[in-house]
Design an enzyme around this catalytic site. Structure first.
Site, PDB file in Angstrom:
ATOM      1  N   GLU A 424      26.496 -24.419 -42.733  1.00  0.00           N
ATOM      2  CA  GLU A 424      26.725 -25.641 -41.953  1.00  0.00           C
ATOM      3  C   GLU A 424      28.020 -26.350 -42.344  1.00  0.00           C
ATOM      4  O   GLU A 424      28.078 -27.578 -42.430  1.00  0.00           O
ATOM      5  CB  GLU A 424      25.520 -26.585 -42.085  1.00  0.00           C
ATOM      6  CG  GLU A 424      24.244 -25.983 -41.506  1.00  0.00           C
ATOM      7  CD  GLU A 424      23.061 -26.909 -41.622  1.00  0.00           C
ATOM      8  OE1 GLU A 424      23.283 -28.118 -41.793  1.00  0.00           O
ATOM      9  OE2 GLU A 424      21.923 -26.431 -41.538  1.00  0.00           O
ATOM     10  N   GLY A 425      29.048 -25.560 -42.597  1.00  0.00           N
ATOM     11  CA  GLY A 425      30.339 -26.107 -43.006  1.00  0.00           C
ATOM     12  C   GLY A 425      30.572 -25.851 -44.476  1.00  0.00           C
ATOM     13  O   GLY A 425      29.910 -26.449 -45.329  1.00  0.00           O
TER      14      GLY A 425
END
Length: 640
Positions: A424-425
């Site tokens: 997620e990043g």
């Protein structure tokens, strides 16, 4: 038509424009973290420490009690890691429990838990098995429920939310074999055809994709008459004709996650399944992630709590040189770090989650900081636990049990947590994302001054606008409450740390302004500098949350003295790290590192690689992902 998946090329400027267009530009609500980066310590935005409503607490605690019983009786983390699969009966049990619908409104069959209790549930489940925590998180935080809840039509909510609440697992499909954090290169196509769109392309690392019933798919609609085009979000039935799960990926950790490669070939999706307008897909994805990112630090908090428990028990039982190893300073300092940081991580998580529930503040930066700080700290905590356990930390739980010792899966947790710095990043992308938001106020008033494509007239107007802004802003960075020994006196012994945060926030803002003045348009290339700026902000945010939480616990009589000690020790540790980061803003090896990197890439140091063999097997660095029919069998296996 879009270019074929493996050949889509974009310029650096186009990539930047796509990312910028997807940003949520406006700030309609205050943000504690945004103000912090601007040198304004708005303690009033987080103090008193916000608390959930009594009815939300009652509902949440009732579910946590049932969930705890399920975790203790029906989730076998060792088996999941060993077999690299979550048993069907465990997934069916989660469905029966209602765990798929924790965040879904009761009107659609969900439990309607708050963000605070949703995260407490993920921390609990993640402590039993991070793979199960990942399944629930991917389903609810970024899968179908969240974007449909936020952007879906009434008909879409009625069609999909009841299914997601009880029976259907969902997945989020954005990444492609040659597309990670640069969405401008996204190549999966969605071509309009009557009342449908026809999807073609390949998606990589589709968490839950192997077992999913519903998918959120990001695809590029080509611009044409009547169609704006652009990256667009769709809800897609996973069993639709033309969808093939071609491979179930295997990883060093989280071995139970059902993560795969999914191919779309001439997949027809009704226009009614499009979420939002054409071209809004990336904005929808990023907005979903703003709050969705809080699920990841929830798992980190659960892991940290377990590490603290094991470190305490083991360090008291294990003796070396006549006394428990906890009494040796080298080990004791590790235990102190684990305990203090666990307290701070939970403070950051609960604070951000409650602010998300109340919707008083814009928490896009707070949630990103929680993800960044939590993922980095939890990995270090798990590593320290392995070190404290020594050889037993490196030994598997099954091996420990086989020779008669407590089966402590420390090495498994270390493997499982490592992905959080990428999920997620990645840490590097989070640094850049947060830095962009942190300097937003500067770019909004002075951005045209450093844009090479802006006319001289526009630059002149921007200069006048910037002059007015900085004439008011800069003088406020000179002095503040942090210089007064009586400030924040209500926090007693913790007041000195809050004064430090206030002083450091102003120093951080001055440093950012100086860097922008010095580098101007080249600022975006100074990624290490920006990372340190963000890391300083993260430490200051964590210190603030820890102090406010300790103050609340002291006022409520709930472990108040212990909470103050934990917060005080954490802040002392964080201040050392922060001072070092400030020093490294201007004294570092960035220039030398860049020069050496270029030399390495030119092949000037290949001689240094001599004397080893490469165990890698032959193959391309990036697998081809040309659109077309699948040539492999379908490994999709929905659990019903």
């Amino acid at each position: 038509m879009s270019a074929p998946a493996a050949t889509r090329k974009v310029s650096e400027r186009e990539a930047r424009q796509v990312a910028e267009a997807a940003r949520e530009r406006d700030w309609h609500r205050p943000s504690f973290a945004k103000e912090l980066f601007l040198g304004r310590f708005r303690l009033d935005l987080i103090n008193p420490y916000p608390q959930p409503a009594p009815d939300a607490v009652a509902k949440g605690e009732e579910f946590l009690a049932r969930l705890r019983d399920f975790c203790e009786t029906s989730i076998d983390g060792a088996r999941i890691d060993r077999e690299a699969r979550i048993p069907d009966e465990t997934i069916l049990g989660l469905k029966e429990l209602g765990a798929l619908g924790m965040k879904i409104d009761p009107a659609y069959g969900g439990l309607g838990l708050t963000q605070v209790y949703y995260n407490k549930a993920l921390a609990l489940v993640g402590s039993a098995s991070p793979a199960v925590g990942a399944l629930l998180s991917a389903h609810q935080s970024i899968g179908v429920p969240q974007p449909v809840k936020m952007f879906g039509t009434k008909e879409q909510k009625e069609a999909f939310l009841p299914r997601c609440a009880r029976t259907d697992i969902s997945a989020f499909l954005l990444t492609e074999p040659d597309v990670g954090s640069d969405p401008a290169r996204l190549a999966t196509a969605a071509v309009p055809d009557g009342d449908d769109y026809v999807l073609d392309g390949v998606k990589l690392w589709t968490t839950n994709g192997v077992v999913a019933d519903l998918l959120v798919v990001m695809a590029r609609v080509p611009a044409s008459e009547g169609h704006k085009g652009g990256i667009t979000a769709f809800v897609v039935e996973a069993a639709a004709e033309g969808i093939t799960v071609e491979h179930r990926n295997a990883f060093m950790g989280l071995r139970g996650i059902e993560n795969g490669v999914t191919r779309f070939h001439q997949v027809r999706v009704p226009a009614a399944n499009r979420i939002g307008p054409e071209g809004a897909g990336l904005k929808i994805a990023l907005t979903t992630l703003n709050t969705g990112r809080l699920s990841l630090p929830a798992g980190c908090v659960g892991a940290a709590k377990w590490c603290l428990k094991v470190a305490r028990q083991w360090s008291a039982a294990r003796e070396q040189w006549g006394r428990p190893i906890a009494e040796h300073e080298a080990v004791g300092s590790k235990i102190a770090y684990i305990a203090a940081t666990t307290f701070a991580l939970e403070a950051v998580l609960d604070l951000s989650s409650q602010m998300a529930d109340e919707e008083r503040n814009d928490i896009r930066i707070e949630a990103a900081l929680a993800k960044l700080y939590g993922s980095e700290a939890a990995c270090l905590i798990a590593d320290e636990l392995v070190q404290i356990r020594g050889g037993r930390g490196f030994e598997t739980a099954d091996s420990l049990a086989a020779r008669g010792e407590r089966a402590v899966p420390a090495e498994q947790l270390l493997r499982d947590l490592r992905i959080n710095r990428i999920f997620e990043g990645s840490t590097e992308i989070m640094h850049l994302l947060i830095a962009r938001e942190a300097v937003d106020a500067h770019l909004s008033v002075a951005g045209d001054l450093i844009d090479p494509d802006v006319s001289l007239g526009d630059k002149a107007r921007a200069g006048a606008k910037a002059g007015g802004f900085y004439a008011k802003w800069l003088p406020k960075l000179v002095a503040g409450p942090g210089q007064l020994p009586t400030s924040y006196a209500e926090f007693d012994g913790l007041a000195t740390h809050l004064r430090y945060v206030e002083r450091s926030a102003r120093k951080l803002a001055r440093s950012t302004f100086y860097a922008m003045s010095r580098w101007q348009g080249r600022m975006e290339t100074k990624q290490n500098f920006l990372a340190r700026i963000v890391d300083i902000g993260a430490e200051l945010f964590a210190m603030s949350a820890a102090c406010v939480r300790a103050q609340h616990l002291a006022a409520s009589g709930d472990n108040g003295p212990q909470a103050r000690q934990l917060a005080d020790t954490f802040c002392k540790q964080a201040r050392v790290r922060t001072d070092e980061l400030f020093a490294r803003l201007w004294t570092n090896t960035d220039s030398a590192d860049r020069a050496l990197t270029r030399a390495v890439l030119r092949g000037e140091n290949e001689w240094l690689e001599a004397g080893v063999v490469d165990p890698s097997r032959e193959g391309p660095w990036i697998a081809p992902a040309e659109p077309g029919p699948s040539q492999t069998s379908n490994v999709h296996r929905p659990v019903h």
